[in-house]
Design a protein around this motif. Structure first.
Motif, mmCIF file in Angstrom:
data_model
loop_
_atom_site.group_PDB
_atom_site.id
_atom_site.type_symbol
_atom_site.label_atom_id
_atom_site.label_comp_id
_atom_site.label_asym_id
_atom_site.label_seq_id
_atom_site.Cartn_x
_atom_site.Cartn_y
_atom_site.Cartn_z
ATOM 1 N N ARG A 86 17.174 4.805 66.325
ATOM 2 C CA ARG A 86 17.368 4.487 67.748
ATOM 3 C C ARG A 86 16.039 4.551 68.493
ATOM 4 N NH1 ARG A 86 21.242 7.519 68.485
ATOM 5 N NH2 ARG A 86 22.888 5.947 68.373
ATOM 6 N N GLU A 87 15.246 5.553 68.207
ATOM 7 C CA GLU A 87 13.951 5.683 68.867
ATOM 8 C C GLU A 87 13.021 4.535 68.473
ATOM 9 O OE1 GLU A 87 12.817 7.731 71.246
ATOM 10 O OE2 GLU A 87 14.931 8.347 71.353
ATOM 11 N N ILE A 88 13.110 4.090 67.223
ATOM 12 C CA ILE A 88 12.275 2.974 66.773
ATOM 13 C C ILE A 88 12.713 1.678 67.430
ATOM 14 C CG2 ILE A 88 11.720 1.557 64.737
ATOM 15 C CD1 ILE A 88 11.613 4.253 63.185
ATOM 16 N N ILE A 89 14.005 1.520 67.652
ATOM 17 C CA ILE A 89 14.474 0.352 68.401
ATOM 18 C C ILE A 89 13.865 0.360 69.795
ATOM 19 C CG2 ILE A 89 16.493 -0.702 69.525
ATOM 20 C CD1 ILE A 89 18.113 0.126 67.035
ATOM 21 N N LYS A 90 13.853 1.524 70.441
ATOM 22 C CA LYS A 90 13.343 1.616 71.812
ATOM 23 C C LYS A 90 11.827 1.477 71.890
ATOM 24 C CE LYS A 90 15.480 5.533 72.820
ATOM 25 N NZ LYS A 90 15.957 6.694 73.638
ATOM 26 N N SER A 91 11.125 2.013 70.900
ATOM 27 C CA SER A 91 9.665 2.067 71.003
ATOM 28 C C SER A 91 8.941 0.949 70.247
ATOM 29 C CB SER A 91 9.158 3.415 70.491
ATOM 30 O OG SER A 91 9.481 3.578 69.108
ATOM 31 N N VAL A 92 9.555 0.412 69.198
ATOM 32 C CA VAL A 92 8.893 -0.591 68.359
ATOM 33 C C VAL A 92 9.627 -1.926 68.380
ATOM 34 C CG1 VAL A 92 8.122 -1.152 66.019
ATOM 35 C CG2 VAL A 92 7.980 1.210 66.842
ATOM 36 N N LEU A 93 10.912 -1.899 68.088
ATOM 37 C CA LEU A 93 11.667 -3.146 67.943
ATOM 38 C C LEU A 93 12.062 -3.775 69.270
ATOM 39 C CD1 LEU A 93 13.916 -2.191 64.889
ATOM 40 C CD2 LEU A 93 11.728 -3.404 64.915
ATOM 41 N N SER A 94 11.727 -3.120 70.371
ATOM 42 C CA SER A 94 11.957 -3.704 71.698
ATOM 43 C C SER A 94 10.761 -4.532 72.157
ATOM 44 C CB SER A 94 12.223 -2.600 72.723
ATOM 45 O OG SER A 94 11.098 -1.726 72.816
ATOM 46 N N ALA A 95 9.728 -4.633 71.327
ATOM 47 C CA ALA A 95 8.535 -5.404 71.680
ATOM 48 C C ALA A 95 8.889 -6.884 71.871
ATOM 49 C CB ALA A 95 7.483 -5.261 70.583
ATOM 50 N N PRO A 96 8.135 -7.589 72.715
ATOM 51 C CA PRO A 96 8.396 -9.026 72.897
ATOM 52 C C PRO A 96 8.354 -9.779 71.577
ATOM 53 C CG PRO A 96 6.831 -8.222 74.539
ATOM 54 C CD PRO A 96 7.022 -7.104 73.556
#
Length: 210
Positions: free
Chosen positions: A74-84
């Motif tokens: 979940r944290e990786i979705i928010k911090s990495v995979l949410s990138a443009p």
């Protein structure tokens, strides 16, 4: 004579709503192929992301550690995979996200690039290896990069020994460009050799014409 309009508070609110709507549309960009939907990652994908990304056969070969928990995912979705320009690779038949793909444009790339170029990164869960799904996703992102974004070239890379990634790039028309020695993988505290491939817009167009 030019008339300068005085905006009321309600006007600024309307303008802000338009801008917010445009940003939301950008975040909700979706692509469709024969078997796949490519869409932005959502925090609700954390559990299924962990299901595939916890496999030590997935991340380490690409330079990132296996996920350790659903909360980690979940944290990786928010911090990495949410990138443009980063998208979940979703199976049409099940609606399940089974991998990820993204464009890193210009300076965002791990390869020093001009703003007219971008790097493609991708991975897919082990149960779906050898089914041609990632090449299908890569080809769609290539089309988007060249036709919609007007990029001049797309780049990709694979670490020494990652033969699956090398074959994906070959299938999609990327050509060997150079090799970098001593590449730091900070997330794994390792030094590796990376092979860089590239395809120009003109080369891509020629392949489409065949």
């Amino acid at each position: 004579m030019q008339v300068i309009r005085k905006y009321e508070p309600s006007d600024w609110e309307a303008i802000q709503e338009i801008h917010d709507s445009a940003r939301k549309m950008e975040r909700r960009k979706i692509f469709e192929t024969e078997r796949l939907i490519l869409r932005p990652w959502e925090e609700s994908d954390a559990e299924i992301l962990f299901k595939y990304a916890k496999n030590p056969e997935i991340g380490p070969v690409a330079g990132w550690p296996a996920h350790t928990s659903v909360e980690d995912s979940r944290e990786i979705i928010k911090s990495v995979l949410s990138a443009p320009e980063t998208y979940a690779v979703v199976l049409k038949e099940s609606g399940e996200p089974v991998g990820s793909i993204g464009l890193m444009i210009g300076k965002v790339s791990t390869i020093p690039l001009e703003e007219s170029d971008a790097e493609i990164g991708y991975w897919i869960g082990q149960p779906f290896w050898g089914k041609g799904l990632i090449p299908e996703a890569v080809r769609e992102i290539m089309r988007y990069g060249f036709e919609t974004l007007g990029l001049a070239a797309l780049w990709c890379g694979y670490f020494d020994g990652n033969e699956k990634s090398r074959r994906v790039q070959e299938k999609c028309g990327f050509q060997y460009h150079h090799t970098k020695e001593g590449v730091p993988c900070s997330l794994l505290d390792e030094i590796r050799t990376e092979h860089i491939t590239c395809i120009t817009k003109e080369q891509w167009r020629c392949k489409q014409a065949l």
